[in-house]
Write a protein that holds these residues in place. Structure first.
Motif, PDB file in Angstrom:
ATOM      1  N   THR A  16       1.454   2.226   6.577  1.00  0.00           N
ATOM      2  CA  THR A  16       0.758   1.060   7.113  1.00  0.00           C
ATOM      3  C   THR A  16      -0.353   0.663   6.148  1.00  0.00           C
ATOM      4  OG1 THR A  16       1.230   1.732   9.379  1.00  0.00           O
ATOM      5  CG2 THR A  16      -0.548   0.148   9.060  1.00  0.00           C
ATOM      6  N   LEU A  17      -0.307  -0.583   5.715  1.00  0.00           N
ATOM      7  CA  LEU A  17      -1.263  -1.080   4.730  1.00  0.00           C
ATOM      8  C   LEU A  17      -2.591  -1.418   5.385  1.00  0.00           C
ATOM      9  CD1 LEU A  17       1.151  -3.498   2.832  1.00  0.00           C
ATOM     10  CD2 LEU A  17       0.777  -1.056   2.430  1.00  0.00           C
ATOM     11  N   ALA A  18      -3.645  -1.367   4.599  1.00  0.00           N
ATOM     12  CA  ALA A  18      -4.939  -1.817   5.087  1.00  0.00           C
ATOM     13  C   ALA A  18      -4.884  -3.327   5.350  1.00  0.00           C
ATOM     14  CB  ALA A  18      -6.021  -1.495   4.070  1.00  0.00           C
ATOM     15  N   ALA A  19      -5.692  -3.792   6.266  1.00  0.00           N
ATOM     16  CA  ALA A  19      -5.758  -5.227   6.545  1.00  0.00           C
ATOM     17  C   ALA A  19      -6.274  -5.979   5.330  1.00  0.00           C
ATOM     18  CB  ALA A  19      -6.653  -5.483   7.749  1.00  0.00           C
ATOM     19  N   THR A  20      -5.883  -7.237   5.211  1.00  0.00           N
ATOM     20  CA  THR A  20      -6.279  -8.052   4.066  1.00  0.00           C
ATOM     21  C   THR A  20      -7.796  -8.045   3.858  1.00  0.00           C
ATOM     22  OG1 THR A  20      -4.370  -9.495   4.333  1.00  0.00           O
ATOM     23  CG2 THR A  20      -6.217 -10.367   3.090  1.00  0.00           C
ATOM     24  N   ALA A  21      -8.529  -8.129   4.944  1.00  0.00           N
ATOM     25  CA  ALA A  21      -9.987  -8.187   4.837  1.00  0.00           C
ATOM     26  C   ALA A  21     -10.593  -6.908   4.268  1.00  0.00           C
ATOM     27  CB  ALA A  21     -10.584  -8.455   6.215  1.00  0.00           C
ATOM     28  N   VAL A  22      -9.866  -5.799   4.378  1.00  0.00           N
ATOM     29  CA  VAL A  22     -10.362  -4.519   3.863  1.00  0.00           C
ATOM     30  C   VAL A  22     -10.327  -4.487   2.340  1.00  0.00           C
ATOM     31  CG1 VAL A  22      -9.924  -2.025   3.802  1.00  0.00           C
ATOM     32  CG2 VAL A  22      -9.751  -3.279   5.959  1.00  0.00           C
ATOM     33  N   GLY A  23      -9.291  -5.107   1.745  1.00  0.00           N
ATOM     34  CA  GLY A  23      -9.169  -5.133   0.294  1.00  0.00           C
ATOM     35  C   GLY A  23      -8.480  -3.903  -0.247  1.00  0.00           C
ATOM     36  N   GLY A  24      -8.470  -3.784  -1.594  1.00  0.00           N
ATOM     37  CA  GLY A  24      -7.892  -2.622  -2.237  1.00  0.00           C
ATOM     38  C   GLY A  24      -6.639  -2.947  -3.025  1.00  0.00           C
ATOM     39  N   ILE A  25      -6.252  -2.000  -3.896  1.00  0.00           N
ATOM     40  CA  ILE A  25      -5.013  -2.077  -4.659  1.00  0.00           C
ATOM     41  C   ILE A  25      -4.425  -0.677  -4.717  1.00  0.00           C
ATOM     42  CG2 ILE A  25      -6.303  -1.861  -6.847  1.00  0.00           C
ATOM     43  CD1 ILE A  25      -4.058  -3.504  -8.161  1.00  0.00           C
ATOM     44  N   TYR A  26      -3.102  -0.554  -4.531  1.00  0.00           N
ATOM     45  CA  TYR A  26      -2.482   0.762  -4.506  1.00  0.00           C
ATOM     46  C   TYR A  26      -0.997   0.640  -4.841  1.00  0.00           C
ATOM     47  CZ  TYR A  26      -3.173  -1.185   0.193  1.00  0.00           C
ATOM     48  OH  TYR A  26      -3.346  -2.037   1.254  1.00  0.00           O
ATOM     49  N   ARG A  27      -0.412   1.788  -5.160  1.00  0.00           N
ATOM     50  CA  ARG A  27       1.026   1.867  -5.418  1.00  0.00           C
ATOM     51  C   ARG A  27       1.667   2.846  -4.441  1.00  0.00           C
ATOM     52  NH1 ARG A  27       2.237   1.880 -12.003  1.00  0.00           N
ATOM     53  NH2 ARG A  27       1.613  -0.284 -12.360  1.00  0.00           N
ATOM     54  N   LEU A  28       2.845   2.494  -3.967  1.00  0.00           N
ATOM     55  CA  LEU A  28       3.653   3.365  -3.125  1.00  0.00           C
ATOM     56  C   LEU A  28       4.886   3.745  -3.930  1.00  0.00           C
ATOM     57  CD1 LEU A  28       3.467   1.284   0.187  1.00  0.00           C
ATOM     58  CD2 LEU A  28       1.788   2.896  -0.761  1.00  0.00           C
ATOM     59  N   VAL A  29       5.148   5.037  -4.066  1.00  0.00           N
ATOM     60  CA  VAL A  29       6.156   5.517  -5.013  1.00  0.00           C
ATOM     61  C   VAL A  29       7.194   6.383  -4.308  1.00  0.00           C
ATOM     62  CG1 VAL A  29       6.514   6.674  -7.228  1.00  0.00           C
ATOM     63  CG2 VAL A  29       4.291   5.620  -6.723  1.00  0.00           C
ATOM     64  N   CYS A  30       8.477   6.110  -4.566  1.00  0.00           N
ATOM     65  CA  CYS A  30       9.557   6.977  -4.106  1.00  0.00           C
ATOM     66  C   CYS A  30       9.632   8.183  -5.042  1.00  0.00           C
ATOM     67  CB  CYS A  30      10.888   6.220  -4.128  1.00  0.00           C
ATOM     68  SG  CYS A  30      12.334   7.254  -3.831  1.00  0.00           S
TER      69      CYS A  30
END
Length: 254
Positions: free
Chosen positions: A172-186
Motif C-alpha cells: 500500500t502506497l503512501a497518500a499523495t500528500a505524504v510525498g516520497g519516492i521508492y522502488r518496489l522490486v520482485c
C-alpha cells in the motif's frame, strides 16, 4: 555457509591482479572475497561494511603479524564460479552481493556488490563477472529493505528505499500528500513472485499507456515476473503516484 576457515579453490578466469596490505592478526584464505576496511584501507576477509577488492589468489596468514606486515594477492577483475543461493537458469545478468567472504546472494540487503551473473552452471551455482575497480551496483543510492511478508504499508520514512519482495506482496502506497519516492522490486525466480502497488482510495497510479483509476493496483504480472523487475514511484502529481521508471511487465488491476 559461513566465513572461511580453509582455502577454497574457486573456478575462475584470471584477470587483473593486485596486492593489498592486510589488517593485523587475521587470515585471508585462498578463494575468499576480500574487503577493504574503509577507515584504514587494509584488506581483510570481506564483511558487509567493506569495499569489495576481489578474490584472494592465495592464502595470506597474518594471524601473528601487525597491520601491513603482509600483502594479500587478489584477483580484482575476472570471472568466478560461486554458490549463489536460489540461482536458477533464468538468473543471468543479475547483480550479486556478498554478506561475508563466502556467502553470496541476490538481494543487496546487508551485502556488498560483487558483480553480475554471466552464466548458469547448475542449480544454486553461477559464473559471476566481477570488477572491483569499475563495477557499478545497479541499486547504488537506494536504501535496501527486504520484504518477506504479504503486505506492507509505506509512509514518509520509506522514501529513498528499494523494497525487495521475496514472496507475493501487496504494498500500500503512501497518500499523495505524504510525498516520497521508492522502488518496489520482485526478488523471486522467474514466474514465482507477484508484486502489487496499491494506491490509497483517493489516488490513481499514473503510468505509461495506462488510463489509471482510483484505488486500482499496478501489478507486476506473475506469469512473466523476473527477478529484478521493479517499479519506481514518485509523488509528483495531485492525482497520485507517478511511475518514473520500471522494468518488466506491469499492468493496471482490472
Amino acid at each position: 555457509m559461513a566465513t572461511l576457515t580453509a582455502d577454497v579453490q574457486r573456478i575462475k578466469i584470471l584477470g587483473d591482479v593486485n596486492e593489498i596490505p592486510v589488517i593485523a592478526s587475521d587470515i585471508i584464505y585462498e578463494g575468499a572475497a576480500v574487503g577493504i576496511v574503509i577507515a584504514t584501507g587494509h584488506a581483510r576477509p570481506l564483511t558487509n561494511v567493506d569495499k569489495f577488492a576481489g578474490f584472494a589468489e592465495s592464502k595470506c596468514d597474518n594471524a601473528s603479524g601487525a597491520a601491513e606486515a603482509k600483502n594479500v594477492r587478489v584477483v580484482s577483475k575476472g570471472t568466478v564460479q560461486l554458490a549463489l543461493s536460489g540461482a536458477v537458469i533464468t538468473d543471468v545478468n543479475q547483480p550479486v552481493y556478498a554478506t561475508d567472504d563466502n556467502v553470496f546472494v541476490f538481494t543487496p540487503v546487508g551485502g556488498v556488490f560483487i558483480g553480475m551473473t554471466k552464466r548458469y552452471v547448475k542449480s544454486g551455482y553461477m559464473e559471476v563477472d566481477f570488477d572491483a575497480i569499475l563495477g557499478v551496483d545497479p541499486w547504488a543510492g537506494w536504501i535496501a529493505e527486504a520484504l518477506g511478508a504479504a503486505t506492507l504499508t509505506l509512509d514518509l520514512e520509506d522514501t529513498g528505499k528499494a523494497i525487495f519482495c521475496t514472496v507475493d506482496a501487496v504494498i500500500t502506497l503512501a497518500a499523495t500528500a505524504v510525498g516520497g519516492i521508492y522502488r518496489l522490486v520482485c526478488m523471486g525466480p522467474y514466474s514465482t513472485v507477484q508484486v502489487s502497488a496499491d494506491p490509497v482510495a483517493g489516488d490513481l497510479i499514473i503510468a505509461p499507456n495506462s488510463s489509471g483509476a482510483d484505488n486500482k493496483d499496478y501489478v507486476n504480472t506473475k506469469a512473466t515476473a523476473q527477478r529484478g523487475d521493479f517499479i519506481e514511484l514518485a509523488h509528483d502529481s495531485a492525482n497520485g503516484p507517478v511511475v518514473t521508471n520500471r522494468r518488466g511487465t506491469w499492468l493496471k488491476e482490472s
